[in-house]
Design a protein around this motif. Structure first.
Motif, PDB file in Angstrom:
ATOM      1  N   GLU A 164     -10.543   2.703  -4.740  1.00 27.72           N
ATOM      2  CA  GLU A 164      -9.752   1.204  -5.774  1.00 27.72           C
ATOM      3  C   GLU A 164      -9.251   2.897  -6.787  1.00 27.72           C
ATOM      4  O   GLU A 164      -9.869   3.658  -7.648  1.00 27.72           O
ATOM      5  CB  GLU A 164     -10.403   0.491  -6.261  1.00 27.72           C
ATOM      6  CG  GLU A 164     -11.998   1.287  -7.237  1.00 27.72           C
ATOM      7  CD  GLU A 164     -11.336   1.250  -8.304  1.00 27.72           C
ATOM      8  OE1 GLU A 164     -10.438   1.023  -8.661  1.00 27.72           O
ATOM      9  OE2 GLU A 164     -11.993   2.004  -9.752  1.00 27.72           O
ATOM     10  N   THR A 252      -6.325   2.198  -2.619  1.00 29.37           N
ATOM     11  CA  THR A 252      -6.608   0.049  -2.396  1.00 29.37           C
ATOM     12  C   THR A 252      -7.394  -1.185  -2.050  1.00 29.37           C
ATOM     13  O   THR A 252      -7.726  -2.104  -1.819  1.00 29.37           O
ATOM     14  CB  THR A 252      -4.796  -0.523  -1.968  1.00 29.37           C
ATOM     15  OG1 THR A 252      -5.783  -0.446  -0.375  1.00 29.37           O
ATOM     16  CG2 THR A 252      -4.149   0.297  -2.442  1.00 29.37           C
ATOM     17  N   ASP A 254     -11.081  -3.069  -2.967  1.00 38.68           N
ATOM     18  CA  ASP A 254     -11.905  -3.150  -4.343  1.00 38.68           C
ATOM     19  C   ASP A 254     -12.596  -2.985  -4.744  1.00 38.68           C
ATOM     20  O   ASP A 254     -13.023  -3.104  -6.259  1.00 38.68           O
ATOM     21  CB  ASP A 254     -12.417  -4.566  -2.922  1.00 38.68           C
ATOM     22  CG  ASP A 254     -13.366  -3.937  -2.509  1.00 38.68           C
ATOM     23  OD1 ASP A 254     -13.585  -2.915  -1.698  1.00 38.68           O
ATOM     24  OD2 ASP A 254     -14.418  -5.281  -1.953  1.00 38.68           O
ATOM     25  N   ARG A 354      -3.382  -3.687 -11.056  1.00 41.04           N
ATOM     26  CA  ARG A 354      -3.978  -3.076  -9.840  1.00 41.04           C
ATOM     27  C   ARG A 354      -3.860  -4.473  -8.411  1.00 41.04           C
ATOM     28  O   ARG A 354      -3.755  -5.299  -8.499  1.00 41.04           O
ATOM     29  CB  ARG A 354      -5.814  -3.296  -9.775  1.00 41.04           C
ATOM     30  CG  ARG A 354      -6.200  -3.112  -8.354  1.00 41.04           C
ATOM     31  CD  ARG A 354      -8.763  -3.533  -9.101  1.00 41.04           C
ATOM     32  NE  ARG A 354      -8.804  -2.874 -10.282  1.00 41.04           N
ATOM     33  CZ  ARG A 354      -8.805  -2.223 -10.926  1.00 41.04           C
ATOM     34  NH1 ARG A 354      -9.263  -0.524 -10.355  1.00 41.04           N
ATOM     35  NH2 ARG A 354      -9.337  -1.821 -12.702  1.00 41.04           N
ATOM     36  N   THR A 356      -4.391  -5.024  -4.461  1.00 43.57           N
ATOM     37  CA  THR A 356      -6.019  -4.423  -3.744  1.00 43.57           C
ATOM     38  C   THR A 356      -5.738  -5.172  -2.118  1.00 43.57           C
ATOM     39  O   THR A 356      -5.390  -6.535  -2.476  1.00 43.57           O
ATOM     40  CB  THR A 356      -7.059  -5.674  -3.555  1.00 43.57           C
ATOM     41  OG1 THR A 356      -7.731  -4.405  -4.949  1.00 43.57           O
ATOM     42  CG2 THR A 356      -8.543  -5.258  -2.916  1.00 43.57           C
TER      43      THR A 356
END
Length: 654
Positions: A164, A252, A254, A354, A356
Motif C-alpha cells: 500500500e 494499491t 489495503d 489513498r 485502494t
C-alpha cells in the motif's frame, strides 16, 4: 575483518543522502563501527541536515561527484540518486577511479545500461548493483533443490507483490510516478522501482542474468493513481531457455503483503518470501519444510572485493536480463487508467489521500498461482484491448484475447474501427453470421481445422457442424505503441496441435484524407507436413472462396456499393484495389496477391481470398500484406484512386 585477511578501512563516498540514502547511512554506521569503511564524502544537491551524518565523522560535502571522489581518494561510491541520473553519475564515478555500488535499477534505459557496462570494462573497476535480495543464500539453495528434482520438472515461476502506498508517495519528488520528464526517461513505475527486486529475484531463481536470456515480454501496465507510470501491473517473461515467468504487483493494496516468488513444479513447489529470505518447500517426495537463509550485505561484499578480490554477488553484467525487462516496459504504451468505479478512494479535508483496489492482493496471488496475466483472470479493468491512434485520436481497438465460444473459432480482431469523424466501419457477431469478427484473419480450413468459425463446408453435404474449431492464441506483443503493434500468435487445432506460428504487424497511418490500416502477417508451418489451406469454394461451393484477411462492415444493403480499380465485377477480381462504400464511409482495400472475395447484398464483407478456387499448400510459410484506407463519406472511383496513389510510399515500406 573480512575473509580473515585484510583489515584496512576503505574510504567511501555516498551520492544521495536523502530518500533511500538514509538506509545506506545506517548501513555505513554499522560498517564504520566494524572498521571496514570510512565515509569520506557526501554528494548531494541539497545541504546536508545536521545530525544526518551522526556517528560518521566529518565527511567532505560537495555537489560535484567526480571532484569529490578525486579529492577524498574514495575507493567505493554508493550511488543512490534518482533513476534518470544513474547513467551519467555512474560513469563519472568510474572514470574518477571509484568502484561502484549502484542502486537499482542500474539505468532508466537499456542504452544507458550498456554505456555503464562500457565504462566498467574501460576502467577495469567493479560495479555492484543494489538488488539486496540477490545477496540471499536462499537463491542458490532453491536452484540446488530444483536441480535435485525435489519438485520435478519446473512448469513456471510466479511472482506476487502487493503493497500500500498513500497518494503522497507519488508526489514525494518531482520525478515520482513519472515515466519520463521531457525527453529524459525516468521509469519510476511499480515494476521498475519498488518491485524491481521482484523481477530481479525471479530471474535469478531461473538462473538468468544476461539480456539475451530474455526472448520476449508481454506487459500489462495500469495505474489507479493519477500518475504517468504504473502502480498496478503484470508481465510475462519468456526466456530463451527456461520456464515462463509471470510477475504481478501493485501499490494499491489495503496493507503490506510480503512479496514472494513461487517455483511451480510437476511434483511440488518452492516459495521464496524474498524480503524475509524464507523458503518453503512443498514436495511430494520430501513433504513440507521451511528454512530461513542468511543474506550478505552488498556493500560489505563490494568492500571484500576491493580489499581481497572476492567475487561480487550482483555484478552489473548479471542484471542485463532485468534491464531488458525495463526496456520493454519503457517502450510499451503508457499505462492504462483504472476507472474510479473499481477503486476505494479515501479523502481527508476534500483531498484524496489513498487509492485502494479491493481484492488486488488476491489478484496478484492468483496471477502467481496460475501463471496468468490480469487479462486472463477475468478482471473488468484489465480487458485485453489495444488502442490504435492517428494524430492522437483513437481510431481502432484490438481485442487480442477475446472471450468467445469455441464454435466462433476464437481469434483476435479489430473492432470498433472508426473513420476520423468517428463513424464505425466494423461489426462483430452480427445475427446473420455471428462468427464474423470485425477485421480479423480467418481461414475456413487449415488441414481440416476450422479457423473461420461456424459450420464447415463438407463436399456432398454442404455446411455442417463439426468439432474442428481452432483458436488463434495471442503469445506476445514484441512491439506495441499507440500507432502500431507487432504480435506473435499460435494457431492451435481442437486436438491441441500447434499448426501455425503467426507474426502479425498492424500499423495505423495518417493520410491527407482519412487514415490507413496497414496489416501484414506471416504464417509459419510448425508441423512436419505441408499444411493445406482451403475454402468452401475448393470443396465445391461456387464463389465461396473466403479466407485470409476479412473485413465485416456495417450498414443496410440499400446503402452499400463496391467497385474496383479496373471497373470490373468486384467478386473474384484481381484488381490491385477494391472499394466498399456506404453513405457515410468508404473502405479501399489495397493488395495484389489474391483475388477479391466480396459480399454486398447478403451482408457487407470483403477481403483477399487465399484459396479462391484451388487449395493453397503451405510447405514452410507465407506472407500477405493489405493496406485498408478508411475515409469519411462515399468516395467516387476517382477519389479512391487518388488515395491509393497517396499510399504508394506506405506500400513500399517493409
Amino acid at each position: 575483518m573480512m575473509n580473515g585477511t585484510t583489515t584496512r578501512t576503505v574510504p567511501v563516498v555516498l551520492a544521495g543522502a536523502y530518500g533511500h540514502g538514509w538506509w545506506h547511512l545506517e548501513n555505513l554506521r554499522r560498517l564504520t563501527d566494524g572498521g571496514l569503511v570510512r565515509l569520506a564524502g557526501v554528494c548531494d544537491v541539497r545541504e546536508i541536515e545536521p545530525g544526518l551524518l551522526r556517528g560518521l565523522g566529518s565527511p567532505e560535502q560537495s555537489t560535484d561527484l567526480g571532484r569529490l571522489i578525486e579529492r577524498t581518494g574514495a575507493e567505493v561510491t554508493i550511488l543512490v540518486t534518482p533513476i534518470q541520473t544513474h547513467r551519467d553519475l555512474a560513469i563519472r564515478a568510474l572514470e574518477a577511479g571509484s568502484h561502484l555500488l549502484l542502486e537499482k535499477p542500474p539505468a532508466s534505459t537499456l542504452a544507458g545500461f550498456h554505456e555503464i557496462e562500457a565504462a566498467v570494462q574501460r576502467t577495469g573497476l567493479a560495479c555492484q548493483v543494489g538488488f539486496q535480495s540477490l545477496g540471499s543464500a536462499a537463491i542458490p539453495a532453491i536452484r540446488r533443490l530444483v536441480a535435485e528434482g525435489v519438485i520435478g520438472r519446473v512448469r513456471g515461476i510466479g511472482v506476487a507483490g502487493a503493497w500500500e502506498r498513500p497518494s503522497a508517495y507519488f508526489t514525494r519528488s518531482a520525478w515520482a510516478g513519472r515515466r519520463r520528464a521531457g525527453r529524459v526517461d525516468v521509469m519510476d513505475g511499480a515494476l521498475t522501482n519498488p518491485f524491481a527486486h521482484a523481477v530481479a529475484t525471479a530471474l535469478a531463481v531461473a538462473g538468468k542474468g544476461a539480456a539475451d536470456d530474455v526472448a520476449d515480454i508481454d506487459a500489462e501496465l495500469f495505474h489507479a493513481n493519477p500518475i504517468e507510470a504504473d502502480d498496478t501491473s503484470c508481465l510475462r517473461i519468456r526466456l530463451s531457455d527456461g520456464p515462463p515467468i509471470t510477475i504481478a504487483v501493485t501499490l494499491t493494496a489495503d496493507r503490506r503483503h510480503e512479496p514472494y516468488v513461487t517455483v511451480h513444479g510437476t511434483e511440488g513447489r518452492i516459495t521464496l518470501t524474498y524480503t524475509l529470505d524464507r523458503v518453503r518447500v512443498e514436495s511430494r517426495a520430501r513433504g513440507v519444510s521451511t528454512t530461513t537463509y542468511a543474506r550478505a550485505d552488498l556493500l560489505e561484499n563490494l568492500v571484500s572485493h576491493v580489499r581481497d578480490g572476492g567475487p561480487l554477488l550482483v555484478p552489473l553484467h548479471r542484471t542485463g536480463a532485468f534491464m531488458r525487462v525495463l526496456e520493454e516496459i519503457r517502450l510499451a504504451p503508457d499505462p492504462l487508467p483504472i476507472p474510479d468505479a473499481h477503486q476505494e478512494i479515501e479523502h481527508e479535508n476534500g483531498v484524496v489521500v489513498r487509492r485502494t483496489i479491493p481484492g488486488v492482493a488476491n489478484l496478484t496471488a492468483r496471477s502467481a498461482e496460475h501463471l496468468a496475466l490480469f487479462s486472463e483472470l477475468d478482471v473488468p479493468w484489465a480487458a485485453p484491448r489495444a488502442v490504435l491512434k492517428v494524430a492522437g485520436q483513437a481510431v481502432a481497438e484490438y481485442n487480442w484475447r477475446p472471450e468467445l465460444a469455441t464454435t466462433l473459432s476464437p481469434r483476435p480482431y479489430l473492432h470498433p474501427v472508426r473513420t476520423l469523424r468517428g463513424v464505425p466501419v466494423t461489426e462483430v457477431n452480427p445475427a446473420d453470421h455471428v462468427h464474423h469478427l470485425g477485421a480479423s484473419i480467418a481461414v475456413a480450413d487449415v488441414s481440416g481445422r476450422n479457423f473461420w468459425g461456424g459450420r464447415t463446408y463438407v463436399r456432398g453435404r454442404g455446411p455442417t457442424w463439426l468439432n474442428n474449431h481452432g483458436v488463434q492464441n495471442h503469445v506476445a506483443f514484441t512491439r506495441r505503441d499507440e500507432h502500431a503493434f507487432t504480435e506473435t500468435l499460435r494457431w492451435t487445432g481442437v486436438d491441441g496441435l500447434d499448426l501455425i506460428e503467426e507474426n502479425r504487424r498492424v500499423t495505423a497511418r495518417p493520410l491527407s484524407r482519412g487514415w490507413a490500416l496497414d496489416v501484414e502477417f506471416t504464417l509459419t508451418n510448425l508441423t512436419r507436413e505441408p499444411l493445406t489451406i482451403e475454402s468452401s469454394a475448393t470443396k465445391g461451393r461456387a464463389g465461396a472462396g473466403y479466407g485470409g484477411f476479412f473485413w465485416r462492415a456495417p450498414g443496410a444493403s440499400a446503402d452499400r456499393a463496391a467497385f474496383t480499380a479496373w471497373g470490373d465485377e468486384p467478386h473474384g477480381s484481381r484488381a490491385p484495389w477494391l472499394a466498399m462504400s456506404a453513405d457515410d464511409w468508404t473502405l479501399v482495400f489495397v493488395q495484389d496477391a489474391d483475388p477479391w472475395f466480396v459480399r454486398i447484398d447478403e451482408y457487407p464483407g470483403a477481403g483477399p481470398a487465399l484459396a479462391w478456387e484451388t487449395p493453397l499448400v503451405v510447405e514452410r510459410g507465407l506472407t500477405r500484406r493489405i493496406v485498408t484506407i478508411i475515409a469519411d463519406g462515399r468516395l467516387t472511383p476517382a477519389e479512391a484512386a487518388a488515395l491509393v496513389t497517396d499510399i504508394g510510399d506506405i506500400q513500399r515500406e517493409r
